[in-house]
Write an enzyme that holds these catalytic residues in place. Structure first.
Site, PDB file in Angstrom:
ATOM      1  N   ASN A  15       0.865  -1.186   0.000  1.00  0.00           N
ATOM      2  CA  ASN A  15       0.000   0.000   0.000  1.00  0.00           C
ATOM      3  C   ASN A  15       0.905   1.240   0.000  1.00  0.00           C
ATOM      4  O   ASN A  15       1.645   1.484   0.949  1.00  0.00           O
ATOM      5  CB  ASN A  15      -0.879  -0.040   1.256  1.00  0.00           C
ATOM      6  CG  ASN A  15      -1.763   1.184   1.406  1.00  0.00           C
ATOM      7  OD1 ASN A  15      -1.347   2.315   1.203  1.00  0.00           O
ATOM      8  ND2 ASN A  15      -3.002   0.957   1.810  1.00  0.00           N
ATOM      9  N   ASP A  73      -0.662  -3.622  10.472  1.00  0.00           N
ATOM     10  CA  ASP A  73      -2.057  -3.893  10.131  1.00  0.00           C
ATOM     11  C   ASP A  73      -2.882  -2.878  10.899  1.00  0.00           C
ATOM     12  O   ASP A  73      -2.700  -2.704  12.107  1.00  0.00           O
ATOM     13  CB  ASP A  73      -2.495  -5.314  10.477  1.00  0.00           C
ATOM     14  CG  ASP A  73      -3.793  -5.659   9.746  1.00  0.00           C
ATOM     15  OD1 ASP A  73      -3.802  -5.587   8.507  1.00  0.00           O
ATOM     16  OD2 ASP A  73      -4.808  -5.968  10.398  1.00  0.00           O
ATOM     17  N   HIS A 188      -2.591   6.801  15.114  1.00  0.00           N
ATOM     18  CA  HIS A 188      -2.443   5.447  15.658  1.00  0.00           C
ATOM     19  C   HIS A 188      -1.111   4.814  15.279  1.00  0.00           C
ATOM     20  O   HIS A 188      -0.498   4.115  16.088  1.00  0.00           O
ATOM     21  CB  HIS A 188      -3.607   4.567  15.182  1.00  0.00           C
ATOM     22  CG  HIS A 188      -3.846   4.614  13.694  1.00  0.00           C
ATOM     23  ND1 HIS A 188      -4.007   5.798  12.996  1.00  0.00           N
ATOM     24  CD2 HIS A 188      -3.951   3.640  12.756  1.00  0.00           C
ATOM     25  CE1 HIS A 188      -4.196   5.545  11.720  1.00  0.00           C
ATOM     26  NE2 HIS A 188      -4.162   4.245  11.551  1.00  0.00           N
TER      27      HIS A 188
END
Length: 200
Positions: A15, A73, A188
């Site tokens: 990605n 993830d 995050h």
């Protein structure tokens, strides 16, 4: 084993947005590679948690490349949708991870679940699990989260994924409206990285 200095690191993602964000967090003295440099496709993510999927990717890419690998993830968890899309965040966008489609799906599900939801506060959080996997089967995983709410419209051109509909706590702007320097110091992924950077 974990004390050995890492000089070369494979960032285990195909990605491009995620790769860019992780690269910006990493120490500048590292030689950084991606699976595309070795023409390695991503493995099936069949874990039940962010932590499990992060480890699956880190282990897979490390074994294929014979390098130390850092994998992420992460995903969006919406309280009103029982934590969905969660570990399926990218998959909500279909085969090509089209996040315009994924965001439409979020809005559609909220429309079905909550009447007039656009005038209500829809709590959500982003979660990130970062795993470093060393050749030799050593691994460490750290988790970072940030709470916020869902914007009732898609807004902002920066970032990627669900950034254009997530407003972090204490802000009036979505992640996609923020300068990347500001976002990187609060999201995050940054929080997970603060816990794992001592191993790099």
């Amino acid at each position: 084993m974990l004390k050995n200095k890492i000089i070369k690191l494979l960032v285990g993602t195909n990605n491009k947005g995620k790769l860019r964000e992780i690269k910006d967090l990493l120490p500048k003295n590292l030689e950084i590679y991606s699976p595309q440099d070795f023409k390695i496709k991503s493995p099936p993510e069949n874990g039940k948690t962010f932590k499990e999927n992060s480890l699956i990717k880190a282990k897979f890419f490390s074994k294929k490349s014979k390098m130390t690998c850092l994998s992420d993830d992460s995903g969006l968890e919406i309280d009103a949708l029982n934590g969905d899309p969660g570990i399926y965040s990218a998959r909500w966008g279909g085969k090509n991870s089209n996040f315009d489609l994924a965001i439409k799906k979020v809005f559609k599900k909220l429309d079905k679940k909550i009447s007039n939801w656009k005038k209500k506060k829809i709590n959500a959080k982003f979660t990130c699990a970062l795993t470093i996997y060393w050749p030799g089967k050593k691994a460490v995983t750290k988790i970072g989260t940030i709470k916020g709410r869902i914007s009732n419209i898609k807004i902002g051109k920066r970032g990627f994924g669900y950034d254009s509909i997530f407003i972090p706590q204490g802000s009036k702007k979505t992640f996609a409206q923020m300068l990347s320097k500001k976002k990187y110091k609060m999201d995050h992924r940054y929080k997970a990285f603060q816990k794992i950077k001592k191993f790099l």
